[in-house]
Write a protein that holds these residues in place. Structure first.
Motif, mmCIF file in Angstrom:
data_model
loop_
_atom_site.group_PDB
_atom_site.id
_atom_site.type_symbol
_atom_site.label_atom_id
_atom_site.label_comp_id
_atom_site.label_asym_id
_atom_site.label_seq_id
_atom_site.Cartn_x
_atom_site.Cartn_y
_atom_site.Cartn_z
ATOM 1 N N HIS A 1 0.685 3.508 -10.608
ATOM 2 C CA HIS A 1 -0.261 4.053 -9.621
ATOM 3 C C HIS A 1 0.528 4.756 -8.508
ATOM 4 C CE1 HIS A 1 -3.342 3.875 -6.499
ATOM 5 N NE2 HIS A 1 -4.126 3.042 -7.145
ATOM 6 N N GLU B 1 -2.004 8.691 -11.377
ATOM 7 C CA GLU B 1 -1.744 7.414 -12.047
ATOM 8 C C GLU B 1 -1.620 7.592 -13.556
ATOM 9 O OE1 GLU B 1 -4.553 4.544 -10.397
ATOM 10 O OE2 GLU B 1 -4.888 5.944 -8.756
ATOM 11 N N ARG C 1 0.854 -1.193 0.000
ATOM 12 C CA ARG C 1 0.000 0.000 0.000
ATOM 13 C C ARG C 1 0.891 1.244 0.000
ATOM 14 N NH1 ARG C 1 -4.611 0.737 -1.803
ATOM 15 N NH2 ARG C 1 -5.526 -0.943 -0.567
ATOM 16 N N ALA D 1 -8.198 -7.113 -7.944
ATOM 17 C CA ALA D 1 -8.321 -5.732 -8.419
ATOM 18 C C ALA D 1 -6.976 -5.243 -8.943
ATOM 19 C CB ALA D 1 -8.785 -4.836 -7.273
ATOM 20 N N MET E 1 -10.210 0.736 4.986
ATOM 21 C CA MET E 1 -9.079 0.012 4.395
ATOM 22 C C MET E 1 -8.119 -0.389 5.510
ATOM 23 S SD MET E 1 -8.599 2.479 1.072
ATOM 24 C CE MET E 1 -7.297 1.548 0.317
ATOM 25 N N LYS F 1 -13.525 6.077 3.387
ATOM 26 C CA LYS F 1 -12.935 4.956 2.652
ATOM 27 C C LYS F 1 -11.610 4.549 3.305
ATOM 28 C CE LYS F 1 -12.102 2.674 -1.434
ATOM 29 N NZ LYS F 1 -12.366 2.421 -2.803
#
Ligand code: BG6
Length: 303
Positions: free
Chosen positions: A172, A275, A77, A98, A260, A256
Motif C-alpha cells: 500500500h 497499491e 500512516r 482493517a 483521520m 476523509k
C-alpha cells in the motif's frame, strides 16, 4: 531484555558498517537505516514497513504523516504498509483489524545483504496463537525491500499449513506528491474498477486518472505499470509490478483526511496511494506447501 538492548544486539548481528544499521526509530521502535551510493532508506520491524526511500540526488519519494502513530497495535500512516491476509474490512468479521493484522505487529529481521550498489533488507512474520484469533491458516510471510536507484519490494507467502489457503495482499505505497490536483496517473485507461466511494459500482477508466474528490478504486485484472505525473514536483513516478492483478488508487481528499486522527488536515494534497495488490475476486489461492511472490518496483524520473 530492554528495547534499547535488543536494538544494539540486532545491529551487532545484522548491521553492515557504513551501509546499514539497526537503530531506534520513532516511538522507540527498531528500524533498519540503509545508506548506499545509490539511495538511502528505512524499514521498520513494526509491520515490516518501509518508511523512506531517497535515491541519491533526489527528494524523498514516500509520504509519511507527521501525525502517524508509532506503536504496537497501530499501523504507521504512510510509507508502504503491508496489507495481509485481507484487504480493507474482513468480510465475515467487522471487528477484525482493517487491512489484516501484519501491519500492526512487530516482524523479525531475517537478513541485510549488500549486492553491488543495492542493499536488500528482509523481514518476516509467521502465524502463531495471536494470528489464529483472526485467521486459522499457518503461513510465513517475507517482505524483501531492495534499496537502490529503484525501490524493489517483494512479498513472499509460504503456506506452511496442511490445507490450501486463500488470501488478499497489498503493498500500500504512499507516494509523496507536490499537489494532488495537478497529478495524473497513466496506465489504467480502459481498465474496469470497483468504486468504493460509490457502493463498489463497476466502472471503466477513461484516459488518465485525475483526483478531484475522495478517490478509492480497485482496478481489476490489470498487471500493467502505472506512471504518476507530478508537474509541481517535476517528477514522474513509475510503479511496475509482477504477479499482481489489481491496482488500488486511493486519496482521502478533504473530508476523509479531516476525520483521520493520524493525518494532518492538508496531507491529502501531498500524497497518493498506488497499491500493488491481489484483492477482491483476485485473491490468491495457495496449495499446502505452496509459495506465492508479488513484486512492486518504484522508479522516479524528471518531468
Ligand atoms: C485503502 C482503502 O487501501 O486504504 C481505503 O482502499 C482505506 O478504503 C485506505 O480508507 C486507508 O485505510 P486505513 O485502514 O489505513 O485507514
Amino acid at each position: 531484555m530492554g528495547a534499547a538492548v535488543a536494538i544494539v544486539d540486532l545491529d551487532r548481528q545484522f548491521g553492515i558498517p557504513g551501509i546499514a544499521s539497526v537503530v531506534e526509530g520513532n516511538g522507540g521502535l527498531p528500524k533498519v537505516r540503509v545508506t548506499s551510493s545509490q539511495a538511502s532508506g528505512e524499514m521498520y520491524l513494526h509491520g515490516g514497513h518501509v518508511t523512506s526511500w531517497k535515491p541519491t540526488g533526489a527528494d524523498e519519494v514516500l509520504f509519511v504523516s507527521s501525525r502517524s502513530r508509532w506503536e504496537d497495535g497501530h499501523a504507521i500512516r504512510g510509507g508502504v504498509p503491508v496489507c495481509f491476509p485481507w484487504f480493507g474490512n474482513k468480510r465475515d468479521d467487522p471487528k477484525a483489524p482493517a487491512h489484516g493484522f501484519v501491519r500492526t505487529k512487530a516482524w523479525q529481521l531475517a537478513s541485510i545483504v549488500q549486492a553491488g550498489d543495492t542493499v536488500t533488507v528482509s523481514m518476516f512474520t509467521e502465524s502463531g496463537q495471536n494470528t489464529k484469533t483472526w485467521w486459522p491458516a499457518d503461513f510465513r510471510l517475507v517482505h524483501r525491500a531492495t534499496f537502490g536507484s529503484d525501490l524493489s519490494l517483494e512479498l513472499v507467502l509460504t503456506n506452511t499449513g496442511t490445507t490450501a489457503l486463500r488470501f488478499e495482499e497489498a503493498l500500500h505505497a504512499y507516494l509523496r506528491m507536490g499537489q494532488i490536483e495537478k497529478v495524473r496517473v497513466r496506465g489504467l485507461d480502459g481498465v474496469h474498477y470497483l468504486d468504493k466511494t460509490d457502493q463498489n459500482r463497476d466502472k471503466t477508466q477513461q484516459g488518465k486518472v485525475v483526483i478531484t474528490s475522495e478517490t478509492d478504486r480497485i482496478y481489476l485484472n490489470t498487471s500493467d505499470a502505472v506512471e504518476i505525473e507530478d508537474p509541481v514536483s517535476h517528477r514522474r513516478t513509475l510503479v511496475a509490478k509482477e504477479n499482481s492483478c489489481t491496482t488500488v488508487v486511493w486519496n482521502p481528499w478533504v473530508q476523509k483526511a479531516r476525520s483521520m486522527s493520524d493525518l494532518a488536515d492538508d496531507d491529502w494534497r501531498q500524497m497518493i496511494c498506488i497499491e500493488t495488490s491481489n484483492v477482491a475476486d483476485f485473491a490468491v489461492n495457495i496449495e499446502r506447501g505452496g509459495r506465492h511472490s508479488m513484486k512492486a518496483t518504484v522508479r522516479v524520473a524528471g518531468f
